[in-house]
Design an enzyme around this catalytic site. Structure first.
Site, PDB file in Angstrom:
ATOM      1  N   CYS A   2       0.852  -1.191   0.000  1.00 27.06           N
ATOM      2  CA  CYS A   2       0.000   0.000   0.000  1.00 27.06           C
ATOM      3  C   CYS A   2       0.883   1.234   0.000  1.00 27.06           C
ATOM      4  O   CYS A   2       2.093   1.147   0.154  1.00 27.06           O
ATOM      5  CB  CYS A   2      -0.869   0.010   1.246  1.00 27.06           C
ATOM      6  SG  CYS A   2      -1.771  -1.516   1.485  1.00 27.06           S
ATOM      7  N   GLY A  28      -1.634   1.124  -4.499  1.00 33.47           N
ATOM      8  CA  GLY A  28      -2.876   0.537  -4.009  1.00 33.47           C
ATOM      9  C   GLY A  28      -4.069   1.228  -4.610  1.00 33.47           C
ATOM     10  O   GLY A  28      -4.208   2.446  -4.467  1.00 33.47           O
ATOM     11  N   ASN A 101       1.707  -0.356   5.657  1.00 29.14           N
ATOM     12  CA  ASN A 101       2.089  -1.015   4.400  1.00 29.14           C
ATOM     13  C   ASN A 101       2.875  -2.264   4.765  1.00 29.14           C
ATOM     14  O   ASN A 101       3.874  -2.173   5.483  1.00 29.14           O
ATOM     15  CB  ASN A 101       2.949  -0.075   3.552  1.00 29.14           C
ATOM     16  CG  ASN A 101       3.556  -0.764   2.332  1.00 29.14           C
ATOM     17  OD1 ASN A 101       4.620  -0.367   1.865  1.00 29.14           O
ATOM     18  ND2 ASN A 101       2.904  -1.760   1.822  1.00 29.14           N
ATOM     19  N   GLY A 102       2.426  -3.399   4.274  1.00 35.35           N
ATOM     20  CA  GLY A 102       3.113  -4.656   4.554  1.00 35.35           C
ATOM     21  C   GLY A 102       2.119  -5.726   4.919  1.00 35.35           C
ATOM     22  O   GLY A 102       0.919  -5.601   4.627  1.00 35.35           O
ATOM     23  N   TYR A 258       8.982  -3.862  -9.852  1.00 30.48           N
ATOM     24  CA  TYR A 258       7.649  -3.472 -10.311  1.00 30.48           C
ATOM     25  C   TYR A 258       6.911  -2.480  -9.416  1.00 30.48           C
ATOM     26  O   TYR A 258       6.315  -1.522  -9.893  1.00 30.48           O
ATOM     27  CB  TYR A 258       6.781  -4.738 -10.477  1.00 30.48           C
ATOM     28  CG  TYR A 258       5.292  -4.483 -10.569  1.00 30.48           C
ATOM     29  CD1 TYR A 258       4.723  -3.950 -11.735  1.00 30.48           C
ATOM     30  CD2 TYR A 258       4.444  -4.762  -9.499  1.00 30.48           C
ATOM     31  CE1 TYR A 258       3.355  -3.705 -11.821  1.00 30.48           C
ATOM     32  CE2 TYR A 258       3.079  -4.524  -9.578  1.00 30.48           C
ATOM     33  CZ  TYR A 258       2.542  -3.994 -10.740  1.00 30.48           C
ATOM     34  OH  TYR A 258       1.205  -3.748 -10.811  1.00 30.48           O
TER      35      TYR A 258
HETATM   36  O1  LIG Z   1       2.060 -12.042 -15.028  1.00 25.54           O
HETATM   37  P1  LIG Z   1       1.031 -11.090 -14.475  1.00 25.54           P
HETATM   38  O2  LIG Z   1       0.250 -11.715 -13.377  1.00 25.54           O
HETATM   39  O3  LIG Z   1       0.188 -10.486 -15.532  1.00 25.54           O
HETATM   40  O4  LIG Z   1       1.816  -9.916 -13.722  1.00 25.54           O
HETATM   41  C1  LIG Z   1       2.888  -9.219 -14.274  1.00 25.54           C
HETATM   42  C2  LIG Z   1       2.431  -8.007 -15.034  1.00 25.54           C
HETATM   43  O5  LIG Z   1       1.651  -7.132 -14.181  1.00 25.54           O
HETATM   44  C3  LIG Z   1       2.305  -5.889 -14.048  1.00 25.54           C
HETATM   45  O6  LIG Z   1       1.747  -4.908 -14.906  1.00 25.54           O
HETATM   46  P2  LIG Z   1       0.557  -3.924 -14.488  1.00 25.54           P
HETATM   47  O7  LIG Z   1      -0.464  -3.911 -15.542  1.00 25.54           O
HETATM   48  O8  LIG Z   1       0.066  -4.269 -13.132  1.00 25.54           O
HETATM   49  O9  LIG Z   1       1.219  -2.474 -14.302  1.00 25.54           O
HETATM   50  P3  LIG Z   1       2.202  -1.566 -15.157  1.00 25.54           P
HETATM   51  O10 LIG Z   1       1.360  -0.729 -16.062  1.00 25.54           O
HETATM   52  O11 LIG Z   1       2.903  -0.767 -14.107  1.00 25.54           O
HETATM   53  O12 LIG Z   1       3.170  -2.405 -15.928  1.00 25.54           O
HETATM   54  C4  LIG Z   1       3.735  -6.140 -14.438  1.00 25.54           C
HETATM   55  O13 LIG Z   1       4.352  -4.972 -14.944  1.00 25.54           O
HETATM   56  C5  LIG Z   1       3.602  -7.186 -15.514  1.00 25.54           C
HETATM   57  O14 LIG Z   1       3.273  -6.585 -16.746  1.00 25.54           O
HETATM   58  N1  LIG Z   2      -0.327  -4.285   0.607  1.00 26.74           N
HETATM   59  C1  LIG Z   2      -0.347  -3.858   1.843  1.00 26.74           C
HETATM   60  O1  LIG Z   2       0.564  -3.200   2.337  1.00 26.74           O
HETATM   61  C2  LIG Z   2      -1.571  -4.232   2.631  1.00 26.74           C
HETATM   62  C3  LIG Z   2      -1.655  -3.765   4.064  1.00 26.74           C
HETATM   63  C4  LIG Z   2      -2.542  -4.657   4.902  1.00 26.74           C
HETATM   64  N2  LIG Z   2      -1.953  -5.960   5.064  1.00 26.74           N
HETATM   65  C5  LIG Z   2      -3.920  -4.745   4.269  1.00 26.74           C
HETATM   66  O2  LIG Z   2      -4.290  -5.771   3.739  1.00 26.74           O
HETATM   67  O3  LIG Z   2      -4.647  -3.774   4.291  1.00 26.74           O
HETATM   68 MG   LIG Z   3       3.098  -4.376 -16.596  1.00 26.13          MG
END
Ligand SMILES: O=P(O)(O)OC[C@H]1O[C@H](OP(=O)(O)OP(=O)(O)O)[C@H](O)[C@@H]1O
Ligand SMILES: NC(=O)CC[C@H](N)C(=O)O
Ligand SMILES: [Mg+2]
Length: 507
Positions: A2, A28, A101-102, A258
């Protein structure tokens, strides 16, 4: 992962918190919330949705005060219900709000202890609500009067570190007292602090990523160290203390791959620079695995893979082209709830420019392949657009193990690389060739940028869980809970609350 933010200022902070959350939106997308302290009285508003959809003018007006905290949520524990949106609030021993976050790994035990020993009621399945109650209990134990001094707060954080396991970067506000922020003893999730000197006095901003400080005109002071706590009282006086017994920095490698924005600097390493390095190391491997001359063009899969793809193309001396255009109004697909929604959104999000593919051997570069949702769709789109051969490269190694520290991939079965060889994954995503980064090269990509970073939380790649408490039985329990019959109902509820169309394909 988050986004969290906390501020102590000398002027109204509602707009500042809102703007900072917008800068952390990529962390998030499911829910957002802000809590402010106005003369010892909290105002709070939180709901499911994107930051810009959650807060209306009337909500903003009600968020009075010169200090406060904010959160944008990507759920990893409990459900995505509105009750679990953050910040959370307790009213004893002081008014305390908290954003986290976590993800905690001993939340079940803690929840029992809360009830049996500490006589505290937890009203949701959120691990963050448990964390707040542990903090509140420990503050109660150290507070001897109606006021709180920084030392007492630091003692309470030291006790939190002893009781709580997992990943936690936290901002918490104590009504009428100030802002407390701390990071777990392994420093898994990021947290940094910035300062702004104004005519009215000094302001401090604590945030998940430096982009939020920079964007709000604050000067980056430093990352909060693993195990460290900082406390800023309502007069903007800053106190800091190491509260963990054996802190060690192990930042999450996936933040660099990412999660984080490329314009952030985390623990002294520019995320952008690490992604360029990932591209360079990946180019070396591709050179070894795919004969030169077989690739006509390198293409990124927008957005997150761009820096790696640019540098990879440069190093290989192959033309870099943008073959996929991203619809900027669709969010990140990986952090969406539910496979149906993710799958549908990839097609809505990315569209191919056919002329860039016709008759060409294309190398598609993504930052990572997790469930394979994106890669499966994208390879097909490249073929439909007339590509001759579709090669695929991932700037991260295969994601083989569940993450328990704040990234929602708790079951092995949903990971495309789990139980498959690289050739099998290649067949699964229907590519002609597939090349993955080596884990060593990924770690070097970060260490090259900041040599002080040598240890990482990289469990999703190597199965090593730095907190030491994650056993195979724990992972089995987690998978069992995730696969329970309640799950689709939770996703449906989220879809309704977020006003999203039903998915095209059921899971
Ligand atoms: O194998 P998957 O489960 O599909 O996950 C990996 C993909 O998801 C993310 O992109 P996303 O669309 O979330 O965001 P971005 O626009 O920042 O690349 C990441 O950059 C990959 O493209
Ligand atoms: N991704 C996160 O940091 C999530 C925070 C917390 N564990 C929630 O589920 O709200
Ligand atoms: Mg992507």
């Amino acid at each position: 992962m988050c986004g969290i933010v906390g501020v102590v200022s000398q002027t109204q902070v509602n707009q500042l918190l809102y703007d900072a959350l917008l800068l952390l939106q990529h962390r998030g997308q499911d829910a957002a919330g802000i809590a402010t302290d106005h003369n010892n009285m909290f105002s709070m508003y939180k709901a499911n949705g994107l930051v810009r959809d959650v807060f209306r003018t009337r909500n903003m007006r009600s968020l009075l005060g010169t200090s406060g905290i904010g959160h944008c949520r990507y759920p990893t524990a409990g459900s995505s219900s509105e009750e679990e949106a953050q910040p959370f609030y307790v009213n004893a021993p002081f008014g305390i709000t908290l954003a986290h976050n976590g993800n905690l790994t001993n939340q079940a035990e803690l929840k029992q202890d809360m009830f049996r020993k500490d006589r505290r009621h937890i009203n949701t399945d959120s691990d963050s609500e448990v964390l707040l109650n542990v903090l509140a209990h420990e503050i109660q134990e150290v507070s001897t009067s109606y006021s709180l001094d920084p030392d007492a707060l630091f003692k309470a954080v030291a006790m939190v570190h002893r009781r709580v396991r997992g990943a936690y970067a936290v901002v918490a506000q104590i009504a009428g007292v100030g802002l407390l922020a701390f990071r777990d003893p392994y420093g898994i999730r990021p947290l940094c602090i910035g300062v702004n000197e104004t005519d009215r006095g000094t302001e401090y901003l604590v945030a998940s990523e430096s982009v939020a400080l920079e964007g709000m005109g604050f000067r980056f002071l430093r990352d909060i160290a693993p195990g460290e706590a900082v406390f800023i009282d309502n007069d903007s006086k800053l106190y800091e203390k190491q509260c963990a017994d054996n802190p060690s920095l192990n930042p999450c490698a996936f933040e660099y791959v990412y999660l984080a924005r490329p314009d952030s600097v985390i623990d002294g390493a520019s995320v952008y620079a690490t992604r360029l390095k990932m591209g360079e190391y990946l180019a070396d491997k591709i050179r070894r695995e795919i004969p030169s001359g077989e690739i006509d063009v390198v293409m990124p899969i927008p957005d997150s893979s761009r820096p790696a793809a640019i540098q990879l193309a440069l190093k290989l001396g192959i033309e870099y082209r943008e073959g996929f255009i991203k619809n900027r109004y669709i969010g990140r697909t990986f952090i969406m709830p539910g496979q149906g929604m993710r799958k549908k959104s990839v097609r809505q999000k990315l569209n191919a420019i056919s002329s860039e593919f016709k008759g060409k051997n294309v190398l598609l570069v993504d930052d990572s392949i997790v469930r394979g949702t994106t890669s499966r769709e994208i390879v097909q789109m490249a073929r439909d657009s007339g590509a001759r051969n579709v090669f695929f490269a991932s700037a991260a190694p295969p994601v083989l193990f569940p993450n328990v520290y704040g990234i929602d991939m708790p079951t092995r079965d949903e990971l495309i690389a789990h139980g498959r060889t690289v050739d099998e994954i290649c067949r699964e995503i229907t590519a002609d060739r597939l090349v993955y980064q080596d884990l060593d090269a990924l770690k070097r990509s970060i260490s090259d940028v900041n040599p002080a970073l040598q240890n990482f939380e990289a469990s999703c790649f190597d199965g090593v869980y730095v907190t030491g408490d994650v056993t195979p039985e724990y992972l089995d329990r987690l998978e069992h809970a995730r696969n329970s019959p309640n799950k689709p109902q939770v996703e449906d509820a989220v879809r309704t609350q977020l006003n999203l169309n039903p998915p095209v394909a059921a899971e």
